[in-house]
Design a protein around this motif. Structure first.
Motif, PDB file in Angstrom:
ATOM      1  N   THR A 145      38.248  35.569  43.467  1.00  0.00           N
ATOM      2  CA  THR A 145      37.835  34.412  44.277  1.00  0.00           C
ATOM      3  C   THR A 145      36.471  33.862  43.882  1.00  0.00           C
ATOM      4  O   THR A 145      36.050  32.846  44.419  1.00  0.00           O
ATOM      5  CB  THR A 145      37.754  34.816  45.776  1.00  0.00           C
ATOM      6  OG1 THR A 145      36.900  35.957  45.890  1.00  0.00           O
ATOM      7  CG2 THR A 145      39.118  35.153  46.355  1.00  0.00           C
ATOM      8  N   ARG A 146      35.772  34.521  42.971  1.00  0.00           N
ATOM      9  CA  ARG A 146      34.369  34.123  42.729  1.00  0.00           C
ATOM     10  C   ARG A 146      34.297  32.777  42.000  1.00  0.00           C
ATOM     11  O   ARG A 146      35.207  32.435  41.233  1.00  0.00           O
ATOM     12  CB  ARG A 146      33.629  35.210  41.946  1.00  0.00           C
ATOM     13  CG  ARG A 146      34.072  35.344  40.534  1.00  0.00           C
ATOM     14  CD  ARG A 146      33.292  36.361  39.712  1.00  0.00           C
ATOM     15  NE  ARG A 146      33.783  36.288  38.345  1.00  0.00           N
ATOM     16  CZ  ARG A 146      33.270  35.522  37.406  1.00  0.00           C
ATOM     17  NH1 ARG A 146      32.195  34.792  37.650  1.00  0.00           N
ATOM     18  NH2 ARG A 146      33.797  35.458  36.199  1.00  0.00           N
ATOM     19  N   PRO A 147      33.208  32.014  42.218  1.00  0.00           N
ATOM     20  CA  PRO A 147      33.024  30.768  41.468  1.00  0.00           C
ATOM     21  C   PRO A 147      33.009  31.094  39.973  1.00  0.00           C
ATOM     22  O   PRO A 147      32.406  32.094  39.572  1.00  0.00           O
ATOM     23  CB  PRO A 147      31.645  30.264  41.918  1.00  0.00           C
ATOM     24  CG  PRO A 147      31.345  30.998  43.181  1.00  0.00           C
ATOM     25  CD  PRO A 147      32.085  32.306  43.133  1.00  0.00           C
ATOM     26  N   GLU A 179      39.288  43.316  36.567  1.00  0.00           N
ATOM     27  CA  GLU A 179      38.786  44.683  36.763  1.00  0.00           C
ATOM     28  C   GLU A 179      37.319  44.588  37.167  1.00  0.00           C
ATOM     29  O   GLU A 179      36.496  44.031  36.443  1.00  0.00           O
ATOM     30  CB  GLU A 179      38.916  45.505  35.477  1.00  0.00           C
ATOM     31  CG  GLU A 179      38.396  46.934  35.679  1.00  0.00           C
ATOM     32  CD  GLU A 179      38.805  47.875  34.568  1.00  0.00           C
ATOM     33  OE1 GLU A 179      40.007  47.906  34.219  1.00  0.00           O
ATOM     34  OE2 GLU A 179      37.915  48.572  34.039  1.00  0.00           O
ATOM     35  N   TYR A 180      37.035  45.078  38.358  1.00  0.00           N
ATOM     36  CA  TYR A 180      35.661  45.149  38.856  1.00  0.00           C
ATOM     37  C   TYR A 180      35.338  46.634  39.064  1.00  0.00           C
ATOM     38  O   TYR A 180      35.963  47.294  39.920  1.00  0.00           O
ATOM     39  CB  TYR A 180      35.524  44.438  40.207  1.00  0.00           C
ATOM     40  CG  TYR A 180      35.635  42.920  40.215  1.00  0.00           C
ATOM     41  CD1 TYR A 180      35.479  42.152  39.067  1.00  0.00           C
ATOM     42  CD2 TYR A 180      35.877  42.256  41.413  1.00  0.00           C
ATOM     43  CE1 TYR A 180      35.580  40.768  39.110  1.00  0.00           C
ATOM     44  CE2 TYR A 180      35.973  40.869  41.470  1.00  0.00           C
ATOM     45  CZ  TYR A 180      35.824  40.134  40.311  1.00  0.00           C
ATOM     46  OH  TYR A 180      35.920  38.753  40.365  1.00  0.00           O
ATOM     47  N   ASN A 181      34.382  47.141  38.333  1.00  0.00           N
ATOM     48  CA  ASN A 181      33.974  48.538  38.499  1.00  0.00           C
ATOM     49  C   ASN A 181      35.161  49.497  38.540  1.00  0.00           C
ATOM     50  O   ASN A 181      35.309  50.324  39.451  1.00  0.00           O
ATOM     51  CB  ASN A 181      33.088  48.682  39.754  1.00  0.00           C
ATOM     52  CG  ASN A 181      31.825  47.852  39.613  1.00  0.00           C
ATOM     53  OD1 ASN A 181      31.177  47.888  38.573  1.00  0.00           O
ATOM     54  ND2 ASN A 181      31.502  47.071  40.635  1.00  0.00           N
ATOM     55  N   GLY A 191      46.584  42.314  34.132  1.00  0.00           N
ATOM     56  CA  GLY A 191      45.179  42.677  34.276  1.00  0.00           C
ATOM     57  C   GLY A 191      44.357  42.007  33.193  1.00  0.00           C
ATOM     58  O   GLY A 191      44.873  41.691  32.117  1.00  0.00           O
ATOM     59  N   TYR A 192      43.094  41.781  33.496  1.00  0.00           N
ATOM     60  CA  TYR A 192      42.211  41.217  32.477  1.00  0.00           C
ATOM     61  C   TYR A 192      40.796  41.715  32.725  1.00  0.00           C
ATOM     62  O   TYR A 192      40.431  42.094  33.839  1.00  0.00           O
ATOM     63  CB  TYR A 192      42.265  39.669  32.466  1.00  0.00           C
ATOM     64  CG  TYR A 192      41.887  39.041  33.780  1.00  0.00           C
ATOM     65  CD1 TYR A 192      42.815  38.937  34.804  1.00  0.00           C
ATOM     66  CD2 TYR A 192      40.581  38.595  34.005  1.00  0.00           C
ATOM     67  CE1 TYR A 192      42.466  38.386  36.026  1.00  0.00           C
ATOM     68  CE2 TYR A 192      40.224  38.044  35.219  1.00  0.00           C
ATOM     69  CZ  TYR A 192      41.171  37.949  36.227  1.00  0.00           C
ATOM     70  OH  TYR A 192      40.822  37.420  37.444  1.00  0.00           O
ATOM     71  N   GLY A 193      40.014  41.733  31.630  1.00  0.00           N
ATOM     72  CA  GLY A 193      38.628  42.200  31.746  1.00  0.00           C
ATOM     73  C   GLY A 193      38.177  42.773  30.418  1.00  0.00           C
ATOM     74  O   GLY A 193      38.879  42.653  29.409  1.00  0.00           O
TER      75      GLY A 193
END
Ligand SMILES: Cc1cc2nc3c(=O)[nH]c(=O)nc-3n(C[C@H](O)[C@H](O)[C@H](O)COP(=O)(O)O)c2cc1C
Length: 188
Positions: free
Chosen positions: A11-13, A85-87, A114-116
């Protein structure tokens, strides 16, 4: 026709998730064996979980935002989660949106994109554990997009040639399992 949601999990800008999900949707639109809809959790303005009773209890939800989210998720037979993927996990926003509901997810099928930096692999593993508790059948085939090889300068989305095939392999399994589970739900 089987209905499948492609859920944007960030959801982040400036998020990359919207572009990835649109790319998945465009590939899916070339198929005729299911109907696909992009679902952006950002559109549902869900606060941090604010229902007083666990959704497993099956009680009527108290908030309008939960009722709207519930109706949307209940309307699908299967889901494709597009997760950053966050942390080493999925995003807090996606986990929160998942936690709002329970019975809406049960006996459905799911696949993952998934992506990151590390292709979102650990975020997908994280989501597979969550899906187990929700009685969602997760398919083996998954898509992993790397910031190193599927983006130029870590910013422009340029998915490698084989990735469209990976999306279709994942969708083949989601559609097969989603159809089998729908038949099972209709019987019971
Ligand atoms: C808070 C945060 C934590 C992150 N943690 C990881 C990580 O553990 N592993 C990884 O491979 N990439 C990590 N990244 C990189 C993200 O996967 C990458 O920036 C991706 O584009 C985020 O998705 P979004 O653009 O849709 O928000 C992280 C990014 C953010 C913002």
């Amino acid at each position: 026709m089987l209905r499948i949601a492609i859920i944007i999990g960030s959801t982040r800008p400036g998020r990359k998730g919207a572009g990835v999900a649109k790319w998945v949707y465009d590939i899916a639109q070339k198929r005729s064996d299911a109907e696909f809809e992009l679902v952006d959790i950002k559109d549902y303005d869900l606060p941090l979980l604010d229902e007083p009773v666990s959704p497993t209890m099956g009680q009527e939800y108290t908030h309008q935002h939960t009722k709207i989210w519930s109706a949307k998720i209940a309307s699908f037979d299967a889901y494709v989660f597009v997760t950053p993927e966050y942390n080493h996990g999925t995003s807090g926003a996606l986990k929160n949106a998942i936690d709002f509901l329970y019975h809406e997810w049960v006996n459905k099928a799911a696949g993952f994109v998934g992506y990151g930096g590390a292709a979102g692999t650990r975020a997908v593993e994280n989501l597979r554990l969550v899906m187990g508790e929700l009685q969602v059948a997760t398919v083996r085939a998954q898509v992993g997009l790397s910031l190193f090889t599927d983006y130029e300068n870590f910013s422009d989305f340029t998915p490698a040639g084989h990735q469209e095939g990976s999306v279709n392999a994942m969708l083949d399994q989601v559609i097969a399992w989603g159809g089998a589970l729908r038949a099972m739900r209709e019987k019971t």
